[in-house]
Design an enzyme around this catalytic site. Structure first.
Site, mmCIF file in Angstrom:
data_model
loop_
_atom_site.group_PDB
_atom_site.id
_atom_site.type_symbol
_atom_site.label_atom_id
_atom_site.label_comp_id
_atom_site.label_asym_id
_atom_site.label_seq_id
_atom_site.Cartn_x
_atom_site.Cartn_y
_atom_site.Cartn_z
ATOM 1 N N CYS A 112 51.533 67.400 4.272
ATOM 2 C CA CYS A 112 52.386 68.486 3.982
ATOM 3 C C CYS A 112 51.805 69.877 3.841
ATOM 4 O O CYS A 112 52.877 70.945 3.678
ATOM 5 C CB CYS A 112 52.998 68.194 2.584
ATOM 6 S SG CYS A 112 53.477 66.211 2.327
ATOM 7 N N HIS A 235 56.168 74.184 -0.455
ATOM 8 C CA HIS A 235 56.302 72.954 0.027
ATOM 9 C C HIS A 235 57.304 72.488 -0.668
ATOM 10 O O HIS A 235 57.283 72.363 -2.137
ATOM 11 C CB HIS A 235 55.016 72.285 0.119
ATOM 12 C CG HIS A 235 55.479 70.857 0.465
ATOM 13 N ND1 HIS A 235 56.093 70.428 1.416
ATOM 14 C CD2 HIS A 235 54.926 69.577 -0.155
ATOM 15 C CE1 HIS A 235 56.258 68.957 1.477
ATOM 16 N NE2 HIS A 235 55.420 68.876 0.509
ATOM 17 N N ASN A 265 61.653 65.700 0.676
ATOM 18 C CA ASN A 265 60.268 66.222 1.034
ATOM 19 C C ASN A 265 60.156 65.929 2.627
ATOM 20 O O ASN A 265 60.123 64.713 2.876
ATOM 21 C CB ASN A 265 59.399 65.490 0.248
ATOM 22 C CG ASN A 265 57.954 65.820 0.547
ATOM 23 O OD1 ASN A 265 57.735 66.446 1.655
ATOM 24 N ND2 ASN A 265 57.054 65.295 -0.347
#
Length: 310
Positions: A112, A235, A265
């Site tokens: 990520c 993020h 996500n």
């Protein structure tokens, strides 16, 4: 000469999976998902659309917006942990499909935080004069590694891709600073065996601490303070983690990007997807100080401070 972002391109799958749909598949509820993560829905790519296809579409969009031909790109960096194959790299596949005949190609596996690692790498190549234009892509098809029977992970993830054209920019604009880091002792907390596995409690504790700290560090490296930050793009993993980062910077809610509710996500794709969303909505303007920050499996983290504009 300073490197900056000339354009952002995106690809978002059409298929939407809502929390209500997931209620029928796993032992969960819309209320449980929303209150703990902030997610309402996510996009899932069809079986015939893999990471390379999403990367290609985002790249085409970015090149068009930057008015740059594929032949001008000298390096392609793809941040992904869900490549079509173990090898070849997604970047090599994109290089061929775009017709970027002058470009070298490599993938980055920083989960990520991958898009920040990609931007930091591109910055080096542009500013040392090795390459004039670099294409950085963050793309993931997490739906193919998620266990759709696991209530702890199935509700969290989505698919998508974002791309940036990185090249020299004018004046004092561009990537001012970055921080990359790793705490490898946390590697067991997020990993893929047959499916994606995550120790949510440990990851949460790590991210709440590290996201805010890394954002401050990136600003300080640029000779700035949190008072100079105009907009935060964290993020998009969990609204509570994101809120902790915002509060560390003392930013009002409207100064933080929030797309986790609509995309979930998307790992390395989440920050470019969020950037494009905020640009489209007029939230990020030329000369704004923008902080990008992410964390992921490794455990790794990365933050970038940018004075926005070409």
């Amino acid at each position: 000469m300073r490197a900056g972002i000339w354009s952002i391109g995106t690809y978002i799958p059409e298929h939407v999976v809502t929390n209500e749909e997931l209620e029928k598949k796993v032992d969960t509820s819309d209320e449980w998902i929303r209150t703990r993560t902030g997610i309402r829905e996510r996009r899932i790519a069809s079986d015939d659309v893999d990471t390379s296809e999403m990367s290609y579409q985002a790249a085409v969009d970015a090149l068009k917006k930057a008015n740059v031909a594929a032949e001008e790109i000298e390096l392609i960096i793809v941040a992904t942990v869900t490549g079509d194959y173990r090898f070849p790299s997604v970047s090599a596949m994109i290089q061929d499909r775009l017709g970027a005949t002058k470009a070298a190609a490599m993938d980055i596996g920083a989960a990520c935080a991958g898009f920040m690692y990609g931007l930091a790498t591109a910055k080096q190549f542009v500013e040392n004069g090795a390459y004039e234009k670099v294409l950085v892509i963050g793309a993931e098809k997490l739906s193919k590694i998620v266990d759709w029977k696991d209530r702890n992970t199935a509700v969290l993830f989505g698919d998508g891709a974002g791309a940036a054209v990185v090249a020299s920019v004018s004046g004092d604009r561009g990537i001012l600073s970055f921080e990359l880091g790793s705490d490898g002792s946390g590697w067991p907390h997020i990993k893929q065996e047959e499916h994606l596995m995550m120790n949510g409690r440990e990851v949460f504790k790590f991210a709440v601490r590290q996201m805010g700290e890394s954002s401050i560090n990136a600003l300080e490296k640029a000779g700035l303070t949190k008072d100079d930050c105009d907009f935060l793009v964290p993020h998009q993993a969990n609204i509570r983690i994101m809120e902790a980062s915002r509060q560390r910077l003392d930013l009002p809610e409207e100064k933080m990007s929030k797309t986790v509710d609509r995309y979930g996500n998307t790992s390395s794709a989440s920050i470019p997807l969020s950037l494009m969303h905020e640009i489209d909505n007029g939230k990020i303007k030329d000369d704004d100080i923008v902080v990008l920050v992410g964390f992921g499996a490794g455990l790794v983290w990365g933050s970038v401070a940018i004075r926005w504009g070409r």
